[in-house]
Every structure is written in C-alpha cells, then in structure tokens.
Design a protein around this motif. Structure first.
Motif, short mmCIF file in Angstrom:
data_model
loop_
_atom_site.label_atom_id
_atom_site.label_comp_id
_atom_site.label_asym_id
_atom_site.label_seq_id
_atom_site.Cartn_x
_atom_site.Cartn_y
_atom_site.Cartn_z
N ARG A 37 17.54 26.76 -29.01
CA ARG A 37 17.90 25.75 -28.41
C ARG A 37 19.42 25.43 -28.32
O ARG A 37 19.99 25.13 -27.08
N SER A 38 19.98 25.38 -29.46
CA SER A 38 21.39 25.22 -29.38
C SER A 38 22.24 26.01 -28.60
O SER A 38 23.16 25.92 -27.97
N ARG A 39 21.99 27.39 -28.94
CA ARG A 39 22.65 28.98 -28.30
C ARG A 39 22.41 28.54 -26.71
O ARG A 39 23.31 28.64 -26.07
N ASN A 40 21.12 28.25 -26.17
CA ASN A 40 20.88 28.21 -24.78
C ASN A 40 21.70 27.01 -24.22
O ASN A 40 22.26 27.02 -23.01
N TYR A 41 21.66 25.69 -24.88
CA TYR A 41 22.54 24.68 -24.33
C TYR A 41 24.16 25.04 -24.36
O TYR A 41 24.63 24.81 -23.24
N ARG A 42 24.30 25.99 -25.50
CA ARG A 42 26.00 26.15 -25.20
C ARG A 42 26.27 27.15 -24.23
O ARG A 42 27.38 26.96 -23.62
N LEU A 43 25.43 28.17 -24.09
CA LEU A 43 25.72 29.22 -22.92
C LEU A 43 25.38 28.50 -21.52
O LEU A 43 26.15 28.73 -20.63
#
Length: 261
Positions: A37-43
């Motif tokens: 979730r964190s990766r998708n949010y940052r990207l």
C-alpha cells in the motif's frame, strides 16, 4: 506416572505452539500488505506530481514541431494519420500501464522520495507549468517567432550548455525518436519506400539519421519553455536531473515509454 505427566506437558506445548503459529502468521501479514500500500501510494503521488499523464502528449508535440524530418519514412500526412490511429493501436490504459511498470520493477523508495520532493518544490512546479504552457496550441506562433529569433540572436554559451545538459538527462530526444519510429512502423504497410527492404535494418539507419534534427527541435522547445527563467534556476533543474534520483526517474520513464509505444 512420570510418563503420563510428560505426555501432558507435550500436549500442552503442542496446543500453545499450534495457537501461536497462526498468530505469528497473521502478525506478519499486515506489514507486507502495508508495504504494498505504501509503495502504491508513493508511486501514485510521484506520477501525479510529475504530471506523467502528459508525457505522451508532450512527445507528440515535439514531433509536430519537428515537421516531417524524413519524407521517405513518412509520406506527407502519415505522421498526423499515425498519431490519430495510435490510440486505437495502443489504448491509453495499456500505454500508461506500460509506462508505470518499470517503476514497480525497479522501485527505489529513496529516489521516489527525492523526486517527489523536487516536484513539490516551487521551482519544480513552475518548470512543469512552463513546459505545459509552451506546448499549448496558443503558443505555437510565439514558439515559431522565438526560433526564428534564435538564428540572429542565439542564447549565451552558459544557457546553451545548461539546456543541453537538460536535453541529455531528460532523454526527450530519445523518446521523440522512439515515437517517430513507432509512427513509421504503423505506416510501413502503406509506404512503398520499405518495399523489398528489411524493416529492422531501415529503422536502425533511420534512428541515426533523425537524431540531430530531433535534438535541435527539443533544444529549441526547452529554450522557449525556460525563456523567463534565470540561469541559476535552469542550473538547479539540471542538477536535479543529473542526480542519482533524477537519472533513475528519467531512465525509468524512458524505459516505460519505449514499452508503451
């Protein structure tokens, strides 16, 4: 008696361990999900701030400004026709999924943070705004007059070097060539120039021949976009693009662009 007591202890330990294992598994799962979730949010934040949705339109505009840089490869009107049918050959959803894929495959959280920080800065926002405005149809006449003026009054050497650094680091020329070759491949069945020739060999020759004309168009476009910026502001942007995070972003974006077209 002692054996029975030992059996009770073993049975008790088995119950405890059997209950702990699911708890451990469930405790380990959320961090993994949280990472995704964190990766998708940052990207997603990166894509939004960098205006990645404008990438294809920006490169298409570079080709429009370049005119027909090779009339053998594309007959008059075929470039515009290819641009019109490309959305049918490559859907926008498919293109942008391809554009994003390399960022997931080569995810670098420290670089993402740095690039996001740049595009959140006042100068990062201003440069994106200037680039977008330069590509607007209402500025095409001003762009043409600006380029004509360059012939008699070229920019000073420092500004020229700075813009050349940005052109190299942003890989805009490479992206423009790639899109042009995509047009050529779409139009190849309707182009007599390629009859009896090996397409892959002709494309390699074509890629070399259009490099400098395309690069000149990109440089003119950048000079026009940044005409109201100070040299120190352009230098700051060039420094960002040449940083490790800036290079990761530009190279990964180019990789996705090539996959998309």
């Amino acid at each position: 008696m002692r054996i029975r007591f030992c059996m009770k202890i073993i049975f008790f330990l088995w119950i405890v361990l059997a209950g702990v294992q699911p708890l451990l598994a469930s405790a380990m799962t959320p961090p993994v999900q949280e990472d995704l979730r964190s990766r998708n949010y940052r990207l997603n934040t990166l894509f939004k701030l960098s205006k990645m949705g404008d990438v294809l339109g920006n490169i298409e505009y570079i080709l429009q400004k370049s005119g027909n840089i090779n009339e053998d490869a594309l007959a008059p009107g075929q470039g515009e026709f290819a641009q019109g049918i490309m959305p049918q050959a490559y859907s926008s959803g498919k293109f942008y999924r391809a554009l994003r894929r390399p960022f997931n495959e080569d995810y670098k959280p420290q670089y993402v943070r740095s690039v996001v920080q740049w595009y959140r800065s006042a100068l990062g926002k201003r440069i994106l705004k200037l680039e977008r405005e330069a590509n607007e149809p209402t500025n095409r006449l001003a762009m043409g007059l600006f380029v004509k003026k360059l012939l008699n009054s070229p920019p000073d050497e420092k500004r020229t070097r700075l813009v050349e650094r940005i052109e190299r680091s942003s890989h805009l020329t490479e992206a423009g060539k790639n899109l042009f070759l995509g047009y050529v491949k779409l139009m190849q069945p309707f182009n007599r120039y390629f009859e009896g020739k090996t397409l892959s060999r002709e494309l390699r020759k074509l890629e070399k021949s259009i490099t400098e004309p395309m690069r000149e168009v990109v440089l003119h476009s950048l000079l026009f976009s940044y005409r109201n910026l100070k040299d120190k502001e352009i230098e700051e942007y060039a420094r960002f693009l040449n940083s490790q995070s800036g290079q990761w972003f530009s190279q990964t974006l180019l990789k996705g662009f090539k996959k998309g077209v």
